[in-house]
Scaffold this active site. Structure first.
Site, PDB file in Angstrom:
ATOM      1  N   HIS A  46     -13.192 -13.039  -4.299  1.00  7.04           N
ATOM      2  CA  HIS A  46     -13.689 -11.833  -4.956  1.00  7.04           C
ATOM      3  C   HIS A  46     -14.274 -12.163  -6.327  1.00  7.04           C
ATOM      4  O   HIS A  46     -13.548 -12.173  -7.325  1.00  7.04           O
ATOM      5  CB  HIS A  46     -12.539 -10.834  -5.115  1.00  7.04           C
ATOM      6  CG  HIS A  46     -11.898 -10.454  -3.813  1.00  7.04           C
ATOM      7  ND1 HIS A  46     -11.032 -11.294  -3.147  1.00  7.04           N
ATOM      8  CD2 HIS A  46     -12.002  -9.334  -3.059  1.00  7.04           C
ATOM      9  CE1 HIS A  46     -10.624 -10.698  -2.034  1.00  7.04           C
ATOM     10  NE2 HIS A  46     -11.200  -9.514  -1.951  1.00  7.04           N
ATOM     11  N   ILE A 207     -16.539   1.131  -8.692  1.00  6.99           N
ATOM     12  CA  ILE A 207     -16.807   0.508  -7.388  1.00  6.99           C
ATOM     13  C   ILE A 207     -15.490   0.119  -6.729  1.00  6.99           C
ATOM     14  O   ILE A 207     -14.582  -0.402  -7.391  1.00  6.99           O
ATOM     15  CB  ILE A 207     -17.647  -0.786  -7.572  1.00  6.99           C
ATOM     16  CG1 ILE A 207     -19.053  -0.463  -8.088  1.00  6.99           C
ATOM     17  CG2 ILE A 207     -17.713  -1.608  -6.280  1.00  6.99           C
ATOM     18  CD1 ILE A 207     -19.990   0.140  -7.068  1.00  6.99           C
ATOM     19  N   HIS A 281     -17.942  -7.285  -4.578  1.00  8.28           N
ATOM     20  CA  HIS A 281     -16.489  -7.131  -4.664  1.00  8.28           C
ATOM     21  C   HIS A 281     -15.749  -8.292  -4.013  1.00  8.28           C
ATOM     22  O   HIS A 281     -14.922  -8.941  -4.644  1.00  8.28           O
ATOM     23  CB  HIS A 281     -16.033  -5.805  -4.023  1.00  8.28           C
ATOM     24  CG  HIS A 281     -14.579  -5.806  -3.697  1.00  8.28           C
ATOM     25  ND1 HIS A 281     -13.618  -5.385  -4.582  1.00  8.28           N
ATOM     26  CD2 HIS A 281     -13.902  -6.235  -2.594  1.00  8.28           C
ATOM     27  CE1 HIS A 281     -12.431  -5.537  -4.029  1.00  8.28           C
ATOM     28  NE2 HIS A 281     -12.568  -6.055  -2.827  1.00  8.28           N
ATOM     29  N   GLU A 431      10.554   6.248  -4.470  1.00 10.32           N
ATOM     30  CA  GLU A 431      11.197   5.101  -3.824  1.00 10.32           C
ATOM     31  C   GLU A 431      10.386   3.813  -3.940  1.00 10.32           C
ATOM     32  O   GLU A 431      10.936   2.739  -4.213  1.00 10.32           O
ATOM     33  CB  GLU A 431      11.454   5.400  -2.336  1.00 10.32           C
ATOM     34  CG  GLU A 431      12.474   6.494  -2.078  1.00 10.32           C
ATOM     35  CD  GLU A 431      11.891   7.898  -2.193  1.00 10.32           C
ATOM     36  OE1 GLU A 431      10.657   8.027  -2.361  1.00 10.32           O
ATOM     37  OE2 GLU A 431      12.656   8.877  -2.109  1.00 10.32           O
ATOM     38  N   HIS A 493      15.919  12.171   8.785  1.00  8.82           N
ATOM     39  CA  HIS A 493      16.743  11.398   7.848  1.00  8.82           C
ATOM     40  C   HIS A 493      17.556  10.299   8.530  1.00  8.82           C
ATOM     41  O   HIS A 493      18.229   9.538   7.856  1.00  8.82           O
ATOM     42  CB  HIS A 493      17.690  12.339   7.098  1.00  8.82           C
ATOM     43  CG  HIS A 493      17.000  13.151   6.037  1.00  8.82           C
ATOM     44  ND1 HIS A 493      15.846  13.871   6.294  1.00  8.82           N
ATOM     45  CD2 HIS A 493      17.283  13.341   4.722  1.00  8.82           C
ATOM     46  CE1 HIS A 493      15.457  14.473   5.186  1.00  8.82           C
ATOM     47  NE2 HIS A 493      16.313  14.166   4.211  1.00  8.82           N
TER      48      HIS A 493
END
Ligand code: TPP
Ligand code: MG
Length: 699
Positions: A46, A207, A281, A431, A493
């Site tokens: 990149h 971008i 990119h 979390e 759950h």
């Protein structure tokens, strides 16, 4: 002449040509050149981000970052995190130029097998890389963890006139990190905690991979961070070095809030045809464009050739040695005045456990054995924390808004807040950020981070669990409500595949203890394990205590062991974990009355058991002994122990809403069902024997 010698000769010649005006230009453009050349050579990587953030990186690394390339582990160094880790060549170039043990040869081997320059920055592979980044958004959350660790250590160890902990955490992040949910979680908490030493640089280039972000990302980022309580510096021209420098100075001057420097940049700046486009990119620019870029930015040197005036300008070794020496002197004076604090600081930063730890664990195991309590393992976990934490000040706990359910608090827990240190983080309902922040705290050094949520929400944390495992760091993840045993909350759950899927993560140790004693052992193993993470799975509901002989006790540490052996040679083994160990023992009792001898194997950690030598594993589960496994979760994993002729009693569908007892009956997690499984395994074995005899006779 080998290539590096040839390069050096050319370097000297080029140095003689350099003029001061070109020099500063070169000092920035070397970052662009190294990035585009490394990516071009690998034909992968990149180049856009490093080329766009070159000025920002140059100002930060040459004018502000306090570090010592000769000692990447210096305790009070500034931490630098590249949250947009796809721009790894930028970090490799910075480390190489500053004088870390990272040769130009390694940059030439970018993305090749066993190089020190992997595709994305990896902790433990390259000196100076503080955390592994690439999965977007996690780096910024790690950085929040670093900044929290710095704040806590400073509050604990600094004394009047002795700021032995006093460093910044700098982080680069792009649009991708900003879009990821975890950045919202982590940066919101960072604002609440007022982490003044955290300074983030947003690479606002408009971008991302699919093109201009206006079609999918139109947040007002400065307003967003302002509302989190950050100090925001909007509209900074990321290619104006002086503007960036002034912004950093301003960021440092605000000490009660984290700072976000919003840098407007052009991706692949310098490339005549690809700057400002998403094409730059994540792909090599191509030889032609690399040549055109060289001409456009005035970088006349061949690939990987860096003239001495550029090396000299970048070399941070002398400066770094001086910075560390000043700190060492301060620390020595601190150690004279506060000898026990200094020793403790060194112990903590070296990741050593206190001398008293082992004895304390033995004591807790003996206590558990004496008390023989029938309690939930989450309660046993809390009792263990209560027993260990007073002698383990490095423990930093927390929970994602489930403290009273996860039982992660202990009597000495002190909430970490804006204006004070402490040892317990109320992460809020975040979390994923919790897991990644814990990784940052652990990586910083000085702490062992643990934090809890329900096992079913381990999915929310999962990528951070994987990163902890990939980095081989000792973060401790506490997951309670570990089965349908949680009852009425229902299938949303109730974890089903979670224990098994956590066990699949390489380097992750998963423990699912069956009682108070195994809970102590699991915690001790997690704390001692500093080269890999542990997931501790605890029950919501009570489970009975299992009495054990001393030699049996010692074997818990081996992950799987014979908990109960029949009086005569066993016909079959039942393997169980957690709350199902009691089911196995009940089945054993029923089968014994019918003349079938059963060995009960408790397997709190399959991962640890699998690491035991073959002879131990063979003694616990001899190849000829038929097996039945029982666990309130998916059955697949247990096949490797029971084989094709064995049976697994488990759950391969989602749960239901009902009281726990009804659910265990409904899903067949009962002694009766285990008895049936044993009988069918034995019948199959008898049938097979009979068949074999017939075949032999016929033959
Ligand atoms: C969690 C995650 N999702 C997807 C990717 C793949 N990916 C790598 S970079 C990128 C786009 C990032 O955009 P930005 O941060 O703006 O980077 P820039 O193009 O500006 O360098 C994506 C989707 C990833 N690395 N991590
Ligand atoms: Mg971008």
């Amino acid at each position: 002449m080998d290539t590096e010698v040839a390069d050096t000769a050319m370097n000297t010649e080029l140095a003689n040509r350099a003029t001061p005006a070109i020099a500063q230009h070169d000092v920035v453009n070397v970052l662009r050149a190294l990035a585009m050349d490394a990516v071009q050579k690998a034909n992968s990587g990149h180049p856009g981000m490093p080329m766009g953030m070159a000025e920002i990186a140059e100002v930060l690394w040459r004018r502000h970052l306090r570090h010592n390339p000769a000692n990447p582990k210096w305790a009070d160094r500034d931490r630098f995190v590249l949250s947009n880790g796809h721009g790894s060549t930028l970090q490799y170039a910075l480390l190489h130029l500053a004088g870390y043990d990272l040769s130009i040869g390694e940059l030439k081997r970018f993305r090749q097998l066993h190089s020190k320059t992997p595709g994305h920055p990896e902790f433990g592979v390259t000196p100076g890389i503080e955390t592994t980044t690439g999965p977007l958004g996690q780096g910024i959350a790690n950085a929040v963890g670093f900044a929290i660790a710095e704040k806590l250590l400073a509050a604990e160890f600094n004394r009047e006139g002795f700021d032995i902990v006093d460093h910044y955490t700098y982080v680069f992040l792009g649009d991708g990190c900003m879009m990821e949910g975890i950045s919202h979680e982590a940066c919101s908490l960072a604002g609440t905690l007022g982490l003044g030493k955290l300074i983030a640089f947003y690479d606002d280039n408009g971008i991302s991979i699919d093109g201009r972000v206006d079609g999918w990302f139109t947040d007002d980022t400065p307003k967003r961070f302002d509302s989190y309580g950050w100090h925001v510096l909007p509209n900074i021209d990321g290619h104006d070095s002086e503007a960036v420098h002034r912004a950093i100075v301003a960021a440092k001057s605000v000490t009660d809030r984290p700072s976000l420097i919003c840098c407007q940049t052009v991706i692949a700046n310098g490339s005549p045809n690809k700057a400002g486009t998403h094409e730059a990119h994540g792909a090599a620019l191509g030889d032609k464009e690399v040549g055109a870029t060289r001409a456009a930015i005035g970088w006349g040197y061949p690939p990987f050739v860096i003239p001495p005036h550029v090396y000299n300008a970048w070399d941070a070794r002398d400066r770094g040695a001086v910075a560390e020496a000043i700190w060492q002197k301060k620390f020595a004076a601190y150690a004279r005045k506060y000898p026990s604090e200094a020793r403790e600081f060194e112990r903590r930063m070296n990741g050593e456990l206190p001398a008293s730890f082992e004895a304390r664990v033995r004591e807790l195991i003996a206590n558990a054995n004496d008390k023989a309590e029938t309690i939930a393992t989450r309660k046993a976990s809390q009792n263990t924390i209560e027993g260990l934490a007073p002698t383990l000040p490095e423990l930093v706990g927390g929970s994602a808004d489930l403290a009273a359910s996860n039982l992660t608090l202990w009597s000495g827990s002190k909430a970490i807040a804006r204006d004070c240190g402490g040892n317990y983080l109320y992460y809020g309902v975040r979390e994923f950020a919790m897991a990644a922040i814990m990784n940052g705290i652990t990586l910083h050094g000085g702490f062992i981070a643990y934090g809890g949520t329900f096992l079913t929400f381990s999915d929310y944390c999962r990528s951070a669990l994987r990163m902890a495992a990939l980095m081989r760091i000792g973060t401790i993840f506490v997951f309670t409500h570990d089965s349908i045993g949680l009852g009425e909350d229902g299938p949303t759950h109730q974890p089903i595949e979670h224990a098994a899927s956590l066990r699949l993560i390489a380097n992750m140790d998963v423990w699912r203890p069956c009682d108070t004693t195994e809970s102590v052992v699991a915690w001790a193993a997690a704390i001692e394990r500093r080269d890999g993470p542990t997931s501790l799975l605890f029950s919501r509901q009570n489970v009975p205590f299992q009495p054990r002989l001393p030699e049996t006790l010692a074997n818990i540490r081996r992950g799987g062991y014979v908990l109960v052996e029949p009086n005569s040679a066993p016909h079959v083994a039942i393997i169980a974990t957690g709350s199902e160990v009691a089911v196995a023992i009940e089945a054993q009792r029923i089968l014994a009355s019918g003349g079938i001898s059963v060995r009960v194997v408790s397997m709190p950690s399959t991962n640890v058991f699998d690491r035991q030598d073959e002879s131990y594993r063979g003694r616990v589960l001899p190849p000829h002994l038929p097996c039945v496994a029982v666990e309130a979760g998916v059955t697949d994993l247990w096949r490797k122990y029971v084989g094709r002729s064995g049976e697994v009693v488990g759950i391969d569908c989602f749960g239901e809403s009902a009281p726990a007892g009804d659910l265990f009956r409904h899903f067949g997690l009962t002694a009766e069902r285990v008895v049936e499984a044993v009988q069918s395994v034995l019948a199959r074995q008898a049938g097979a024997r009979c068949q074999k005899r017939t075949e032999m006779r016929v033959g």
